[in-house]
Every structure is written in structure tokens, then in C-alpha cells.
Design an enzyme around this catalytic site. Sequence first.
Site, PDB file in Angstrom:
ATOM      1  N   ASP A  99       8.267   9.546   9.112  1.00  0.00           N
ATOM      2  CA  ASP A  99       7.420   8.985   8.071  1.00  0.00           C
ATOM      3  C   ASP A  99       6.622   7.793   8.585  1.00  0.00           C
ATOM      4  O   ASP A  99       5.443   7.633   8.259  1.00  0.00           O
ATOM      5  CB  ASP A  99       8.260   8.568   6.860  1.00  0.00           C
ATOM      6  CG  ASP A  99       7.402   7.990   5.747  1.00  0.00           C
ATOM      7  OD1 ASP A  99       6.561   8.732   5.217  1.00  0.00           O
ATOM      8  OD2 ASP A  99       7.548   6.797   5.428  1.00  0.00           O
ATOM      9  N   LYS A 150      12.781   9.339   2.657  1.00  0.00           N
ATOM     10  CA  LYS A 150      13.468   8.042   2.801  1.00  0.00           C
ATOM     11  C   LYS A 150      14.594   7.897   1.781  1.00  0.00           C
ATOM     12  O   LYS A 150      15.675   7.394   2.111  1.00  0.00           O
ATOM     13  CB  LYS A 150      12.453   6.902   2.650  1.00  0.00           C
ATOM     14  CG  LYS A 150      11.510   6.774   3.843  1.00  0.00           C
ATOM     15  CD  LYS A 150      10.507   5.664   3.671  1.00  0.00           C
ATOM     16  CE  LYS A 150       9.454   6.011   2.655  1.00  0.00           C
ATOM     17  NZ  LYS A 150       8.277   5.140   2.693  1.00  0.00           N
ATOM     18  N   ARG A 192      -1.894   8.662   8.351  1.00  0.00           N
ATOM     19  CA  ARG A 192      -2.482   8.907   7.032  1.00  0.00           C
ATOM     20  C   ARG A 192      -3.365   7.751   6.615  1.00  0.00           C
ATOM     21  O   ARG A 192      -4.415   7.930   6.001  1.00  0.00           O
ATOM     22  CB  ARG A 192      -1.373   9.123   5.988  1.00  0.00           C
ATOM     23  CG  ARG A 192      -0.681  10.473   6.081  1.00  0.00           C
ATOM     24  CD  ARG A 192       0.571  10.509   5.219  1.00  0.00           C
ATOM     25  NE  ARG A 192       0.260  10.275   3.822  1.00  0.00           N
ATOM     26  CZ  ARG A 192       1.118   9.790   2.933  1.00  0.00           C
ATOM     27  NH1 ARG A 192       2.349   9.479   3.316  1.00  0.00           N
ATOM     28  NH2 ARG A 192       0.767   9.612   1.684  1.00  0.00           N
ATOM     29  N   HIS A 245      13.625   4.106  -7.363  1.00  0.00           N
ATOM     30  CA  HIS A 245      12.467   3.870  -6.506  1.00  0.00           C
ATOM     31  C   HIS A 245      11.219   3.779  -7.369  1.00  0.00           C
ATOM     32  O   HIS A 245      11.007   4.588  -8.269  1.00  0.00           O
ATOM     33  CB  HIS A 245      12.282   5.015  -5.504  1.00  0.00           C
ATOM     34  CG  HIS A 245      11.034   4.857  -4.676  1.00  0.00           C
ATOM     35  ND1 HIS A 245      10.968   4.017  -3.588  1.00  0.00           N
ATOM     36  CD2 HIS A 245       9.799   5.402  -4.812  1.00  0.00           C
ATOM     37  CE1 HIS A 245       9.754   4.063  -3.076  1.00  0.00           C
ATOM     38  NE2 HIS A 245       9.024   4.892  -3.796  1.00  0.00           N
ATOM     39  N   SER A 252       6.974  11.669   1.826  1.00  0.00           N
ATOM     40  CA  SER A 252       7.191  10.322   2.352  1.00  0.00           C
ATOM     41  C   SER A 252       8.265   9.597   1.556  1.00  0.00           C
ATOM     42  O   SER A 252       9.200   9.020   2.121  1.00  0.00           O
ATOM     43  CB  SER A 252       5.872   9.530   2.314  1.00  0.00           C
ATOM     44  OG  SER A 252       6.075   8.189   2.698  1.00  0.00           O
TER      45      SER A 252
END
Length: 439
Positions: free
Chosen positions: A161, A187, A168, A82, A183
Site C-alpha cells: 500500500d 491495512k 497513485r 476507521h 488501501s
Amino acid sequence: MRMVDLIEKKVQGLELTEEEIKYIVDEFVNGDMPDYQMSAFMMAVVFNGMTEKETADLTMAMMYSGDIIDLSDIKGIKVDKHSTGGVGDTTTLVVAPLVAACGGSVAKMSGRGLGHTGGTLDKLESIPGVNIEQPMERFKEIVNNIGVAVIGQTGNLVPADKKMYALRDVTGTVGSIPLIATSIMSKKLAAGSDAIVLDVKTGSGAFMQTVEDAQKLAHLMVQIGQLVNRQCVAVITDMNQPLGMAIGNALEVREAVELLSGKIEKGDPLYEVCMLLGTHMLILSKIATSEEEARKKLEEALYSGAGLKKLQQMIAAEGGDASYICLERIDELCNVRRKLEIYPSEKGYISSIRAERIGTAAQMLGAGRATKEDKIDPAVGLVMNKRLGDEVSPDTPLCTMYVNDDTALEAAINTFRSAIEISQNKPEYRPMIYDIVRE
């Protein structure tokens, strides 16, 4: 249990229990809590932070707010990567097939681009026929057959999220490190992989503007992973200039094909970051026991053409026309009405690049979205001709813009020019890789 009491507890800087955090998330997802109370809670987190235990508990509560992907049907250790987001970040299209070519299992769910950052799904969809909305059983089948698949996230993955991020974005709480960590990790953990390599960007084109903040985020995400028995490593990489030279969807696919075809040299930032990420993915997959062994395997897969073949197989398995994924045809995806070279107005050295403005310029050309509803033009964008520290003069182009629509062209050119600073002195060397975080 009352939400107002939990907000006050966090305002006082006290630690919330696992049960209290689960209550907050459940009430919000179920629609039983007004937005203003969740906003107040998140603002309290911005000012008072969260302990590691609280952050892990919040991650798990968010993770279990929707679907949990079970990848146990896939053989071997499932490894994911990621990136926290950047410009010209084409690493997934290079690293995922290379790791698969070395025997790894890469089962990855990706997102779309928004704002100045590009999305892997948009890049894949620039290839004719590719369908990123694959059923879960087909997704697993592809990974088992060829070792790699990249698809879109399921509709009900971590709904907490989605709702929290929407708040946010409009309440000034995006920059909170615990909220960023929860967050991302909720995921990644819900997506089912056994091991995760995190590429944490820092600099002008990243969420984390300083190395120190990037290190805090990296340590926190790795610790969250370890608390829930996932193997995690984070690398902190530079985003004070685009990672690759191409910014735009088909243009970035072309650059990935060039790298996998051996046309990009060792030492190039994109090459080196891909090798670093792939190295740690192989080590976490237990396919290599050292960085030296892992890099050797990756380079063998690269220069033998095995990595490119894996990318072709993945594209074909997802319904795409893999005949484009080669040096002979890839340019066909980048055909535009005209190409425009942008030149500097003075001689000197590139002393600064505002990477986010480069991404914004490409977005203005049609390569990205200002809102989720915007349509993108897969062929347009820009290709940098120079990097940070390079010498430039008015007779050498800084970049080539790929243009189909002139509507925002002037604004794109001005935005690009504002991103480049030229000075008479060569700037100090800036490292591409700042740190590797394992705990």
C-alpha cells in the site's frame, strides 16, 4: 506470466485471477516491476473498475505483502474503527475509551495527519510523555489490562500500500473506489482485529464528495471484510462542515475530554457520531444486542466518568502525563502566544462551509503538515464558534484562532474566510448520518 499481458487483460475489462493479482503485487513489492507498469495497471482499474472478487483478491495480496498482526493473545472480540478522513474528527479519542469502559477490547493502530485532515497519533502526542511507538507485546498487554490502546502502525505493515499510494498520488489514480477500498481494508485486516466499524465521510471535506460514491465505497469495504470472515459495518456521515468545533491537536484532545466529561450535549454532531460508531462497535463485540441497549451502555459509561477514566489509563499506560486529561488542566495544553477572533463581514446565515479549507487554515497555523517531514505545533489551530445554518452578524466571531507563529497567519485568515459562505436565507437541513451499510 508477463505484466504487459495482465495490463492488457485489465484494459479489455476482463477479470484477473487470484494468482495473477498476487503476481502483480509480489513483483511490485519486490522491486521486479517498474513503476510505469504498475501505474498503467492502476489507470486501467480507474477506467474499467474491478469485480468484488478481484477487489478482495487485491486486498489480500496487499495485506500479506508485509507483517500480519496476531491479536489472539488479547481476550474477547477485538474491535477497531476507521475513518476515511475529515476535519475536526476526534471520534477515536472518545469512542475507543467509551467502548473499553463497556467491556470491549479496542486494539487500534492509527496514522498521522497529512494535508487538511488530522491524525490521531498527532493528537495523542500533544499530551506530554505519550509514546505511540509501543512494542507489540506491550500493546497487547495494555489492551488486556485496560481494554484500549492506540499506537502507531508497525514499519512493515502492508508495504504494498505504501508503494502503490505513492504512485497513485502522482498519477491521478487516488479517486478510484476499488483502489481506495483495498488501501483501507488491507491495512485494517493486517492489523488483526476481528470486527471493524468504518466511518465513511462524504462532502466538501472528504475523499467521497457525493453520498452515492460514499455508499459504493462503504458496500465494497464491508463486502471485502465479509469475504475474509471479518464482521464489518460502515456508517456514512457528513463532512460538509468540521465534525467537532476544534481543529488542531491539543484543541481536539480538549474537546474529547469535554465530551467525556459530559460537557457536550446530545444532538451535537460529534456526540452523535461518536455514539453511532460506539453503538456498532458494541454490537459487533457482542456486548449489546440492539442499538438501544448499546447506546444506553455508552451513555452510562460517559456520564459515570468511566470513559474519561479509560482515556486517562490509556494515556498513562503509553507513558503520558494523564493529569492533563481533565477539565481542570486540559487548557494548559492549548496555551498559545495569542488568540485571534475572526468576524463575518455581513449579517445572515452560514449557508456553506468548505471543510477542507477550514482544515487547511489550521494547517497553515502549524496544526498540520503539507509534507510528511513537516513539524507541527500541538497547541495551535482554531475553534469554530458557529455551525452550518447558524445566524451570524459582524459582532459575533465565526472562530477563534490559536496562534504562535504569524508567518502564514494572513493566508490562514484568508483561507478560513473563503471557506464560509453567508446568505440571507437559512439553508435546508442537512443530515449528519446518511446511511448504515451492513452488506
